[in-house]
Enzyme design. Structure first.
Site, short mmCIF file in Angstrom:
data_model
loop_
_atom_site.label_atom_id
_atom_site.label_comp_id
_atom_site.label_asym_id
_atom_site.label_seq_id
_atom_site.Cartn_x
_atom_site.Cartn_y
_atom_site.Cartn_z
N LYS A 153 0.81 -1.22 0.00
CA LYS A 153 0.00 0.00 0.00
C LYS A 153 0.84 1.27 0.00
O LYS A 153 0.36 2.34 -0.38
CB LYS A 153 -0.96 0.00 1.20
CG LYS A 153 -2.06 -1.03 1.07
CD LYS A 153 -3.05 -0.94 2.22
CE LYS A 153 -4.18 -1.94 2.04
NZ LYS A 153 -5.18 -1.88 3.12
N LYS B 67 -8.01 -13.13 -7.22
CA LYS B 67 -9.04 -13.19 -6.18
C LYS B 67 -10.12 -12.13 -6.43
O LYS B 67 -9.82 -11.01 -6.82
CB LYS B 67 -8.40 -12.97 -4.80
CG LYS B 67 -9.37 -13.15 -3.64
CD LYS B 67 -8.66 -12.90 -2.32
CE LYS B 67 -9.65 -12.94 -1.16
NZ LYS B 67 -9.00 -12.62 0.13
N LYS C 240 -13.96 -6.41 -4.08
CA LYS C 240 -14.99 -5.38 -4.21
C LYS C 240 -14.40 -4.07 -4.75
O LYS C 240 -15.14 -3.20 -5.19
CB LYS C 240 -15.66 -5.13 -2.86
CG LYS C 240 -14.73 -4.70 -1.75
CD LYS C 240 -15.42 -4.73 -0.40
CE LYS C 240 -14.44 -4.55 0.74
NZ LYS C 240 -15.06 -4.74 2.06
#
Length: 329
Positions: free
Chosen positions: A111, A192, A195
């Protein structure tokens, strides 16, 4: 009964992958364990959030927990920020953490990569996660592979605290999801399901309307072979759909392979869409009843009260062990 703790971030509607890999398991676990299910809104703010959207997502996730079958008389459902002990114990866990081990966390590296500036909370996310778990004397934590490293750190921090001060914290065991519970993207079946995928066709949510579900499944990537067979290496798209069908339709993979022998993908996808729509229909009905109701607030109020009682007791033991404040009994 042993205690289970699990937290989900309120960062948008969960996917069918989250439902299968986590929430379906939670419904089963609540009969076997003392369960604490936490909406971890303080974790969500490690990245910028719109306040109005965050509040909406918190309420939506809470309603979804109940709608899928979590019984508030069996399990404790609560919002992280409504239990101040999480932030307080999170600071204590930071104080027993080392910068080097936090910098080695894969999620922090992912991140923060390529960014000029990142929030310090991205680095200190794991100690807060450890506090979330340890406050409830948790025996077992169900997590995905992506959180396994954080769980190992949680165990290390708890052991370090107990060794440095005194035996206060329960060392939790890691429970990885059952084999086959990993649901992949409908458009990129080697990746994977997420959302946050920019392609709306790549994922299904429990709140998708029936027509949306049907369209997404019919447009799911398969292959040109036309044979309904489980082979994750050579037929990832079909295999992923078979996994979803098997779990939600309660049929084995081999049963489904036999059922669709000699039949094309069109019929297979149509039947799968019907199964998914039928599973989510009662969940949606319960969800939309709850979302604006005082019943949901009453459930969350009771959950916060129960969580505060347990968490504050552990926090006091931690503070006493460290010599913080005045000694309390």
């Amino acid at each position: 009964m042993k205690t289970i703790f699990s937290g989900i971030q309120p960062s948008g509607t969960i996917t069918i992958g989250n439902y299968i890999g986590a929430m379906m398991q939670f419904v089963e676990l609540q009969d076997e364990y003392n369960c604490f299910f936490c909406i971890v809104d303080q974790h969500a703010i490690t990245v910028p959030q719109d306040p109005a959207t965050l509040r909406k997502n918190i309420r939506s996730l809470a309603a979804l927990y109940i709608a899928v079958g979590i019984d508030p008389d069996k399990a404790t459902l609560f919002i992280q920020s409504e239990v101040p002990a999480h932030a307080q114990a999170g600071w204590i866990m930071q104080c027993v953490s080392y910068i080097g081990e936090l910098e080695r966390m894969t999620q922090f590296k992912d991140k923060s990569a390529g960014k000029e500036a990142v929030s310090a909370s991205l680095l200190t996310y794991p100690p807060l996660m450890a506090a979330d778990i340890l406050l409830y004397n948790t025996d077992v934590v169900p997590v995905g592979e992506d959180q396994k490293q954080h769980m190992e750190l949680t165990r290390d921090l708890a052991e370090r605290f107990n060794k440095k001060y005194r035996e206060v914290l329960t060392i939790p065991d890691i429970r990885l999801p059952k084999i086959g519970a990993r649901i992949m993207s409908l458009q990129e079946p080697t990746k994977k399901m997420s959302k946050s995928d920019p392609n709306n066709k790549a994922f299904i949510t429990p709140l998708d309307e029936p027509n949306q579900i049907i369209k997404k499944i019919k447009s799911a990537v398969t292959d040109s072979e036309g044979i309904v067979k489980y082979d994750m290496e050579h037929k990832p798209g079909v295999s992923n759909l078979l996994s979803i069908y098997s779990i939600l339709g309660k049929k084995s993979i081999s049963e489904l392979e036999e059922l669709y022998q000699g039949k094309g993908y069109g019929e297979f996808k149509g039947d799968l869409a019907e199964v998914v729509v039928n599973v989510f229909k009662p969940i949606q009905e319960r969800y939309y009843h709850l979302i604006e109701s005082s019943e949901l607030d009453a459930i969350l109020d009771r959950g916060a009260e129960r969580a505060n009682q347990v968490a504050n007791k552990t926090l006091k033991k931690m503070e006493n062990a460290m010599g913080l404040g005045r000694k309390r009994r």
